[in-house]
Structures are given as structure tokens and as C-alpha cells.
Design an enzyme around this catalytic site. Structure first.
Site, PDB file in Angstrom:
ATOM      1  N   HIS A 167      70.036  37.668  44.203  1.00  0.00           N
ATOM      2  CA  HIS A 167      69.889  38.679  43.143  1.00  0.00           C
ATOM      3  C   HIS A 167      70.439  39.983  43.727  1.00  0.00           C
ATOM      4  CE1 HIS A 167      68.546  40.770  39.735  1.00  0.00           C
ATOM      5  NE2 HIS A 167      67.280  40.429  39.678  1.00  0.00           N
ATOM      6  N   LYS A 182      76.109  21.974  21.799  1.00  0.00           N
ATOM      7  CA  LYS A 182      76.958  20.899  21.262  1.00  0.00           C
ATOM      8  C   LYS A 182      77.564  20.061  22.384  1.00  0.00           C
ATOM      9  CE  LYS A 182      78.723  23.922  17.579  1.00  0.00           C
ATOM     10  NZ  LYS A 182      79.976  24.542  17.138  1.00  0.00           N
ATOM     11  N   ARG A 191      63.655  43.471  32.824  1.00  0.00           N
ATOM     12  CA  ARG A 191      64.234  44.626  33.496  1.00  0.00           C
ATOM     13  C   ARG A 191      65.732  44.498  33.763  1.00  0.00           C
ATOM     14  NH1 ARG A 191      59.116  44.832  34.628  1.00  0.00           N
ATOM     15  NH2 ARG A 191      59.359  42.599  34.502  1.00  0.00           N
ATOM     16  N   THR A 192      66.118  43.361  34.327  1.00  0.00           N
ATOM     17  CA  THR A 192      67.523  43.234  34.721  1.00  0.00           C
ATOM     18  C   THR A 192      68.399  43.269  33.480  1.00  0.00           C
ATOM     19  OG1 THR A 192      66.782  41.920  36.593  1.00  0.00           O
ATOM     20  CG2 THR A 192      69.131  41.882  36.120  1.00  0.00           C
ATOM     21  N   ARG A 250      72.874  35.602  34.409  1.00  0.00           N
ATOM     22  CA  ARG A 250      71.690  35.108  35.103  1.00  0.00           C
ATOM     23  C   ARG A 250      71.489  33.658  34.691  1.00  0.00           C
ATOM     24  NH1 ARG A 250      65.670  37.641  35.488  1.00  0.00           N
ATOM     25  NH2 ARG A 250      66.802  38.894  37.006  1.00  0.00           N
TER      26      ARG A 250
HETATM   27  C1  NCD Z   1      62.879  39.272  39.843  1.00  0.00           C
HETATM   28  C2  NCD Z   1      63.773  38.095  39.557  1.00  0.00           C
HETATM   29  O1  NCD Z   1      64.081  37.792  38.411  1.00  0.00           O
HETATM   30  O2  NCD Z   1      64.148  37.491  40.549  1.00  0.00           O
HETATM   31  N1  NCD Z   1      62.745  40.139  38.756  1.00  0.00           N
HETATM   32  C3  NCD Z   1      63.698  41.085  38.555  1.00  0.00           C
HETATM   33  O3  NCD Z   1      64.852  40.798  38.369  1.00  0.00           O
HETATM   34  N2  NCD Z   1      63.295  42.360  38.632  1.00  0.00           N
HETATM   35  C4  NCD Z   1      61.596  38.927  40.454  1.00  0.00           C
HETATM   36  C5  NCD Z   1      60.735  37.883  39.817  1.00  0.00           C
HETATM   37  O4  NCD Z   1      61.031  37.373  38.745  1.00  0.00           O
HETATM   38  O5  NCD Z   1      59.700  37.595  40.418  1.00  0.00           O
END
Ligand code: NCD
Length: 339
Positions: free
Chosen positions: A153, A99, A70-71, A120
Site C-alpha cells: 500500500h 460477463k 479513506r484511500t 485497489r
Molecule cells: C488500510 C488498508 O486498506 O490496508 N486502510 C487504509 O488504506 N487506510 C488498513 C486496513 O484496512 O486495516
């Protein structure tokens, strides 16, 4: 149609998005209203073409070295909506990190080619480190934290606030509401970031329901107490969700388990929301989940009008569009003309 005048734009421009603690009440209200306005452009081809012209001179790198559906996709789509060309790395093994290049050097390299890095990573605090590092270079580019290990997040928390604001709009908004968060509260970064944002609202009560091993971390407990937020921690489930204005379910974050079989050591089944629990919830309860879900949220609940998580997921794309316009200072061009 009347021209929409947006609420006062926050005075400090958005430079990076690293932590939810960067946002105060006026900036949250502004973001929600900006998102509402942006969504109205989605109703016509001309509106979408206008949005796509806003940042068509910008390039972004999506650096995602932790799994994401999703993100990643909502940021990718948000970039497309405002015309940003996005490139991606989804596995450090395909970059020069393989490397032996440091993650710092890799990210500095991206900054040579793009105008924004959305990242991320499993490493808590990495985004802050990279932002500080790039700020000291001749070509600093903004960083968006799209999930930093079990830590933060922030854009998920923003879309959660937007979803709550919309879902509670006929009930006086988020102020004075009781929000129950369930699951792995210790390592769930969405809960950490959202709790900090909820501290901006008046009279909110937080209920944290989890197995004893997954209680909220000390730093969050300390911050909430310092901010004067009323909260309770319990290992009860049904009594915690009953009567809450919103229930925020989360999954167990076992990717952070050290032992491969540690998942079996905590009995998590008591913290599953099943269809049979629905009568215990308020008639107007807002049921949320950042997704992905496992067994903690019964798919049968999807049909219940109180289930807002699929909407929450889609809201994420529009909130991220709003964040992109704010980062590049084109949010003042998001005004619907008088028709
Ligand atoms: C969450 C995350 O990655 O922290 N998912 C997201 O970004 N919608 C929640 C999760 O992974 O449980």
C-alpha cells in the site's frame, strides 16, 4: 514571503506507483516538501483555483474492488484538487468482469478512456502485472497501487512518512527513532510498505509487536536484514510500545482468513492500546493508525495530543495530490510566487 525553492527533484521521473521500494531518501524528502508547499495553496481561493488548473485536461479511473473509505475518498478528492475528472468502479460485479471478461482486459479497456488508473484489489501483484501489460500497449497509462491484497500500500506508506516527518520535525526527524508497529503484521500491507520506507532512514529501530501467528512475513524479515535495519519481533505489547518514539497500531486483517470463524482463534486483546496504557508511552510519542480501527485503539485516546491518526488521514489527501503532480510532471509548477 520568500519564494519557496523545492529540494532537488529526483532524477528518475515517476512512471507508476506500484511499491514503496521505488522511493529512496531524496525522493521522500522531495515529496514531503512538495506536499508542504501544495498545502499552502489551500489557504486561498486563488491558490486552489491554480491547483485545479494544473491537470484539468486529465481523466482518471478509480478501480476499487476491495472495500475502501479513506484511500478512495482521499484519491478522489486529490483528483478534484488538481482538476482531474475521476470515474469509478467499486465492484467488479457492475463491470464486464461479471460477463467473464478478464481483469486484464477490463483494465486495458479503462486505459482506452483515461490517463491514469488508481487501483485497489485483493490480488497481490496485480498492479505490477497490469502496469507491465499496459506498458506494452500503444496507450500506456500510469498505474497507482492503492492497496494490493496483503502485499503493498505504497501511498499509505508515503503519507505515514509525511506524518512522521512532520510530527518529529522538532526532534531531528525520523533518523535514529524507534518505531513500534503492533497488530496483524503478517497481512497488514501498510506495515509492509511503511517498514520498507523506514529502511531509508539512518539508525531507525523497528519493534514488531504481534501475536506469534501474525509475525512479519519472511520476505520482509529478509529485506530488512539485507538493508541493515535494526528490528526486534516480540509477542509482548506494553514493553514494546513503552519508550517508542512512534506507535503504529493496526487492526486484524481477518478478511484474509480462510475459515469464517478464524478470528476467534487468536487472542488479540493483549494488543489493544487503551487509555490506561497512555502513561506508559513517551510524553512525545506519535500515535498512528492507518484506520479503520476496531477495538485495538480506544476512541478515548483521540483526545490525547499524541494521537495523530486523524491528522494522518487528512495528510493522505495532500500527499496524494503531490503524487499526482509528480506522475504527470507538473510538480515543477508548484512554486509559490514571491508575494
Ligand atoms: C488500510 C488498508 O486498506 O490496508 N486502510 C487504509 O488504506 N487506510 C488498513 C486496513 O484496512 O486495516
Amino acid at each position: 514571503m520568500d519564494a519557496i525553492s523545492l529540494k532537488q527533484k529526483p532524477s528518475t521521473p515517476l512512471r507508476h506507483v506500484l511499491s514503496s521500494s521505488q522511493f529512496d531518501r531524496p525522493s521522500l524528502e522531495y515529496l514531503c516538501q512538495l506536499t508542504n508547499t501544495i498545502r499552502r495553496f489551500d489557504k486561498s481561493r486563488e491558490g486552489l483555483a491554480y491547483l485545479a488548473s494544473l491537470l484539468s485536461h486529465k481523466r482518471a479511473m478509480l478501480y476499487f474492488t476491495q472495500p475502501s473509505t479513506r484511500t478512495f475518498l482521499s484519491f478522489h478528492s486529490a483528483c478534484q484538487i488538481v482538476g482531474i475528472t475521476a470515474s469509478e468502479i467499486r465492484d467488479a460485479a457492475t463491470s464486464s468482469e461479471r460477463k467473464g471478461e478478464s481483469v486484464e482486459d477490463s483494465l486495458r479497456t479503462f486505459s482506452s478512456y483515461v490517463d491514469l488508473i488508481i487501483m485497489r484489489s485483493p490480488i497481490a501483484g496485480l498492479c505490477d502485472r497490469i502496469a507491465a501489460l499496459l506498458d506494452a500497449t500503444p496507450r500506456p497509462v500510469p498505474i497507482i497501487n492503492a492497496g494490493s491484497g496483503p502485499d503493498e500500500h505504497p501511498t499509505q506508506a508515503l503519507l505515514d512518512i509525511y506524518t512522521l516527518t512532520r510530527s518529529l520535525r522538532t526532534r531531528g526527524g525520523i533518523d535514529g527513532k524507534t518505531i513500534c508497529m503492533v497488530g496483524d503484521l503478517k497481512r497488514g500491507r501498510t506495515v509492509r510498505s511503511l517498514s520498507r520506507l523506514l529502511a531509508n532512514y539512518q539508525g531507525v529501530t523497528l519493534r514488531f509487536s504481534s501475536p506469534p501467528a501474525f509475525r512479519i512475513a519472511d520476505d520482509l524479515r529478509r529485506d530488512l536484514a539485507a538493508a541493515g535495519v535494526a528490528f526486534v519481533e516480540t509477542d509482548e505489547f506494553l514493553s514494546a510500545v513503552a519508550g517508542a518514539d512512534a506507535v503504529y497500531m493496526t487492526r486484524i486483517q481477518d478478511e484474509y482468513d480462510l475459515e469464517a470463524d478464524a478470528r476467534g482463534t487468536v487472542d488479540y486483546r493483549r494488543y489493544h492500546l487503551r487509555a490506561e496504557h497512555l502513561p506508559a508511552l513517551r510524553e512525545d510519542c506519535v500515535i498512528m493508525h492507518p484506520l479503520p480501527r476496531r477495538d485495538e485503539l480506544d476512541p478515548e485516546i483521540d483526545r490525547d495530543p499524541r494521537a495523530k491518526y486523524w491528522r494522518q488521514e487528512r495528510n493522505g489527501m495532500w500527499v496524494r495530490v503531490a503524487v499526482l503532480t509528480m506522475l504527470f510532471g507538473v510538480d515543477n509548477r508548484v512554486e509559490l510566487p514571491e508575494l
